[in-house]
Structures are given as structure tokens and as C-alpha cells.
Scaffold this active site. Structure first.
Site, PDB file in Angstrom:
ATOM      1  N   LYS A  13       9.081 -21.839  34.634  1.00  0.00           N
ATOM      2  CA  LYS A  13       8.017 -22.662  34.030  1.00  0.00           C
ATOM      3  C   LYS A  13       8.576 -23.964  33.446  1.00  0.00           C
ATOM      4  CE  LYS A  13       6.734 -19.392  31.156  1.00  0.00           C
ATOM      5  NZ  LYS A  13       7.708 -18.362  31.540  1.00  0.00           N
ATOM      6  N   ARG A  84      -0.756 -16.721  26.033  1.00  0.00           N
ATOM      7  CA  ARG A  84       0.082 -15.598  26.428  1.00  0.00           C
ATOM      8  C   ARG A  84      -0.603 -14.251  26.162  1.00  0.00           C
ATOM      9  NH1 ARG A  84       5.467 -18.031  26.232  1.00  0.00           N
ATOM     10  NH2 ARG A  84       7.118 -16.522  26.610  1.00  0.00           N
ATOM     11  N   ARG A 123      20.737 -18.334  32.534  1.00  0.00           N
ATOM     12  CA  ARG A 123      20.195 -19.597  32.025  1.00  0.00           C
ATOM     13  C   ARG A 123      21.115 -20.192  30.957  1.00  0.00           C
ATOM     14  NH1 ARG A 123      14.022 -19.905  30.445  1.00  0.00           N
ATOM     15  NH2 ARG A 123      14.479 -18.026  29.237  1.00  0.00           N
ATOM     16  N   ARG A 155      20.524 -19.277  25.169  1.00  0.00           N
ATOM     17  CA  ARG A 155      19.529 -18.964  24.136  1.00  0.00           C
ATOM     18  C   ARG A 155      19.794 -17.566  23.598  1.00  0.00           C
ATOM     19  NH1 ARG A 155      13.724 -20.265  26.803  1.00  0.00           N
ATOM     20  NH2 ARG A 155      13.211 -18.327  25.736  1.00  0.00           N
ATOM     21  N   ARG A 166      11.616  -8.567  26.305  1.00  0.00           N
ATOM     22  CA  ARG A 166      10.716  -9.704  26.562  1.00  0.00           C
ATOM     23  C   ARG A 166       9.887  -9.463  27.820  1.00  0.00           C
ATOM     24  NH1 ARG A 166      14.580 -14.393  26.929  1.00  0.00           N
ATOM     25  NH2 ARG A 166      12.769 -15.620  27.498  1.00  0.00           N
TER      26      ARG A 166
HETATM   27  P1  ADP Z   1      10.224 -18.167  28.357  1.00  0.00           P
HETATM   28  O1  ADP Z   1      10.428 -19.582  28.809  1.00  0.00           O
HETATM   29  O2  ADP Z   1      11.451 -17.347  28.550  1.00  0.00           O
HETATM   30  O3  ADP Z   1       8.991 -17.575  28.976  1.00  0.00           O
HETATM   31  P2  ADP Z   1       9.326 -19.317  25.878  1.00  0.00           P
HETATM   32  O4  ADP Z   1      10.328 -20.367  25.677  1.00  0.00           O
HETATM   33  O5  ADP Z   1       8.010 -19.714  26.452  1.00  0.00           O
HETATM   34  O6  ADP Z   1       9.988 -18.167  26.791  1.00  0.00           O
HETATM   35  O7  ADP Z   1       9.032 -18.533  24.514  1.00  0.00           O
HETATM   36  C1  ADP Z   1      10.069 -18.110  23.666  1.00  0.00           C
HETATM   37  C2  ADP Z   1       9.502 -17.245  22.558  1.00  0.00           C
HETATM   38  O8  ADP Z   1       8.583 -18.017  21.762  1.00  0.00           O
HETATM   39  C3  ADP Z   1       8.698 -16.027  22.997  1.00  0.00           C
HETATM   40  O9  ADP Z   1       9.520 -14.906  23.284  1.00  0.00           O
HETATM   41  C4  ADP Z   1       7.792 -15.795  21.793  1.00  0.00           C
HETATM   42  O10 ADP Z   1       8.489 -15.162  20.739  1.00  0.00           O
HETATM   43  C5  ADP Z   1       7.481 -17.217  21.338  1.00  0.00           C
HETATM   44  N1  ADP Z   1       6.257 -17.738  21.971  1.00  0.00           N
HETATM   45  C6  ADP Z   1       6.161 -18.812  22.796  1.00  0.00           C
HETATM   46  N2  ADP Z   1       4.903 -19.027  23.184  1.00  0.00           N
HETATM   47  C7  ADP Z   1       4.151 -18.053  22.596  1.00  0.00           C
HETATM   48  C8  ADP Z   1       2.757 -17.711  22.624  1.00  0.00           C
HETATM   49  N3  ADP Z   1       1.862 -18.423  23.331  1.00  0.00           N
HETATM   50  N4  ADP Z   1       2.357 -16.642  21.885  1.00  0.00           N
HETATM   51  C9  ADP Z   1       3.211 -15.928  21.145  1.00  0.00           C
HETATM   52  N5  ADP Z   1       4.539 -16.184  21.080  1.00  0.00           N
HETATM   53  C10 ADP Z   1       5.015 -17.233  21.807  1.00  0.00           C
HETATM   54  P1  ADP Z   2      10.918 -20.145  32.176  1.00  0.00           P
HETATM   55  O1  ADP Z   2      10.582 -21.427  31.435  1.00  0.00           O
HETATM   56  O2  ADP Z   2       9.775 -19.659  33.022  1.00  0.00           O
HETATM   57  O3  ADP Z   2      11.443 -19.075  31.282  1.00  0.00           O
HETATM   58  P2  ADP Z   2      13.140 -21.683  33.357  1.00  0.00           P
HETATM   59  O4  ADP Z   2      12.494 -22.872  33.976  1.00  0.00           O
HETATM   60  O5  ADP Z   2      13.895 -21.883  32.108  1.00  0.00           O
HETATM   61  O6  ADP Z   2      12.077 -20.472  33.223  1.00  0.00           O
HETATM   62  O7  ADP Z   2      14.101 -21.036  34.473  1.00  0.00           O
HETATM   63  C1  ADP Z   2      14.841 -19.840  34.219  1.00  0.00           C
HETATM   64  C2  ADP Z   2      16.228 -19.948  34.866  1.00  0.00           C
HETATM   65  O8  ADP Z   2      16.113 -19.920  36.284  1.00  0.00           O
HETATM   66  C3  ADP Z   2      16.971 -21.225  34.506  1.00  0.00           C
HETATM   67  O9  ADP Z   2      18.336 -20.907  34.401  1.00  0.00           O
HETATM   68  C4  ADP Z   2      16.695 -22.139  35.715  1.00  0.00           C
HETATM   69  O10 ADP Z   2      17.765 -23.060  35.921  1.00  0.00           O
HETATM   70  C5  ADP Z   2      16.601 -21.144  36.865  1.00  0.00           C
HETATM   71  N1  ADP Z   2      15.620 -21.506  37.900  1.00  0.00           N
HETATM   72  C6  ADP Z   2      14.436 -22.161  37.729  1.00  0.00           C
HETATM   73  N2  ADP Z   2      13.788 -22.276  38.919  1.00  0.00           N
HETATM   74  C7  ADP Z   2      14.569 -21.666  39.861  1.00  0.00           C
HETATM   75  C8  ADP Z   2      14.443 -21.440  41.288  1.00  0.00           C
HETATM   76  N3  ADP Z   2      13.366 -21.833  41.961  1.00  0.00           N
HETATM   77  N4  ADP Z   2      15.447 -20.785  41.906  1.00  0.00           N
HETATM   78  C9  ADP Z   2      16.531 -20.348  41.213  1.00  0.00           C
HETATM   79  N5  ADP Z   2      16.717 -20.524  39.878  1.00  0.00           N
HETATM   80  C10 ADP Z   2      15.743 -21.170  39.205  1.00  0.00           C
END
Ligand code: ADP
Ligand code: ADP
Ligand code: ZN
Length: 207
Positions: A13, A84, A123, A155, A166
């Protein structure tokens, strides 16, 4: 245009958000980024993030409301990581209705459990917002950001003991949202297992 980006942790994302907001000239609203900033001064948020649990809906919804009232969202926005829960989605609908705004599409980036684990585990992020993967999207110099040359870090919630929690939270609390958006006709399925650029192409073609 106003978009929502959904998908499990690690789906890509954040990576796609950067490309989408640049291409469409819209604002990137990441609740994850906002909470990572908030946790610096808020012990409760800090503990929730470290354990992989969601922040309570009321706090998230209030934060989103404040952000969506700002003028810059008028040029269009991309919601990354919000809503979410189904309750958050219903609150978002109310908010948008009262501001005379609407969502144009919900992109659901789908990856399987195994891929999500691999992506999260590898990551590495920079304080400038850039994100890399040790194997899949490595920086030019190991451990350093291509853009600003800063040290890359892992992270806290990407450490192995939190990752499964998660993904579990995602399955129980966020996956039901897929049906919610399917029923509104806004949901667009995107195969997240493809490469970064292929995923972006698919999103552009569907937008
Ligand atoms: P990821 O990219 O791995 O999906 P995020 O960076 O979006 O994770 O979110 C990190 C953390 O922030 C989540 O595990 C949660 O604790 C909190 N968080 C983010 N967005 C929301 C949401 N819409 N509702 C509740 N908690 C959230
Ligand atoms: P999210 O915000 O959904 O948690 P991220 O964009 O941070 O996900 O991506 C999660 C991990 O996967 C990062 O280390 C990123 O560099 C890697 N990644 C993202 N897109 C791809 C892809 N299409 N193929 C392989 N690795 C990817
Ligand atoms: Zn950087």
C-alpha cells in the site's frame, strides 16, 4: 479523484501510494504514518502499535475527520490504511456525505499470507518515508536510503513476533470490509503478487 487503498500489512500500500499520489496530484493520507508520528509523544499509541493491535475507532475517526476538513483534500485524496474496520468505513461515509464528497474507487491489493510475511520481514524504512525490501526492492547501497543516504531501519512492529498478530488482526477486523465495499460496487481487485510496476499499471488501468 478520491481513492481508498486496502490490503493486508505488507501488500504494498505504502509503495503504491507514493506512485499514485504523484501521478494524480492528490494528497496521501496514511493513518499508519500519522500514528507513527503520534507515538513519539503518546505512550498509549506507542504500546498499541508495538503490539500490532488497532488504535480504537474513536481516536482514528476523529483524527481522520480533522484531516479531511483541511483544504488540500479538495484536490483529491488517497486513503492508505483507513478505514480498517466496518465501523470506521461507516463513519467515513457519514463524514464524506456531510462534506459533499465521495469515494471513486477502492483498490484492494491482495497478497497471500506467506507473501505478506516475507514482505514485512524484509521491509526497511527511511525517516524520509521511503520503503525498501532487503531482497525484493533493495537500496543501491545496503542499509542506506537511495534518496537521502540516511540509515534504513526496521519498524518495531515488523519484527517477527508481532507480524503474525498483525495479520491475525487484519483477518478478523479488516477483511470484512472487502464485502462492505463489494456491496457498494466500488471494490477493484488488484493482484498484489505482481511486481511493483505491474501493480501500478493495473491500478492506473482501473482508475
Ligand atoms: P501496514 O502498512 O503494515 O498495513 P500501517 O502503517 O498502515 O501498517 O499501520 C501501522 C499501525 O498503525 C497498525 O498496526 C495500527 O496499530 C495503527 N493503525 C493504522 N491505521 C489504523 C486504523 N485505520 N485503525 C486502527 N489502527 C490503525
Ligand atoms: P504496506 O504499506 O501495505 O504495509 P509496503 O508498501 O510497505 O506495504 O510494502 C511492504 C514491503 O514489500 C516493503 O519492503 C516493500 O519494499 C515491498 N514491496 C512492495 N511492493 C512489492 C512488490 N510488488 N513486490 C515485491 N515487494 C514489494
Ligand atoms: Zn530517505
Amino acid at each position: 479523484m478520491n481513492y481508498i487503498l486496502m490490503g493486508p500489512p505488507g501488500a504494498g500500500k505504502g509503495t503504491q501510494s507514493k506512485k499514485i499520489v504523484e501521478k494524480f496530484g492528490i494528497v496521501h493520507l496514511s493513518t499508519g504514518d500519522m500514528f507513527r508520528e503520534a507515538k513519539k509523544s503518546d505512550e498509549v499509541i506507542s504500546k498499541l502499535l508495538a503490539s500490532g493491535q488497532l488504535v480504537p475507532d474513536e481516536i482514528v475517526v476523529n483524527m481522520a475527520k480533522k484531516r479531511l476538513e483541511k483544504d488540500d483534500v479538495k484536490k483529491g485524496f488517497l486513503l492508505d490504511g483507513f478505514p480498517r474496520t466496518v465501523n470506521q468505513a461507516q463513519e467515513l461515509d457519514k463524514m464524506l456525505k456531510s462534506e459533499n464528497m465521495k469515494i471513486d474507487a477502492v483498490f484492494f491489493i491482495d497478497v497471500c499470507f506467506e507473501e505478506a510475511v516475507k514482505r514485512i520481514s524484509g521491509r526497511r524504512v527511511c525517516s524520509c518515508g521511503a520503503s525498501y525490501h532487503v531482497d525484493f526492492i533493495p537500496p543501491k547501497v545496503e542499509g542506506k536510503c537511495d534518496g537521502c543516504n540516511c540509515e534504513l531501519i526496521q519498524r518495531n512492529d515488523d519484527k517477527e513476533n508481532v507480524v503474525r498478530d498483525r495479520l491475525d488482526v487484519y483477518e478478523k477486523q479488516t477483511r470484512p470490509l472487502i464485502d462492505y465495499y463489494k456491496s457498494t460496487g466500488l471494490l477493484v481487485n488488484i493482484d498484489g503478487l505482481k511486481s511493483e510496476s505491474e501493480v501500478f499499471e493495473d491500478i492506473k488501468n482501473a482508475s
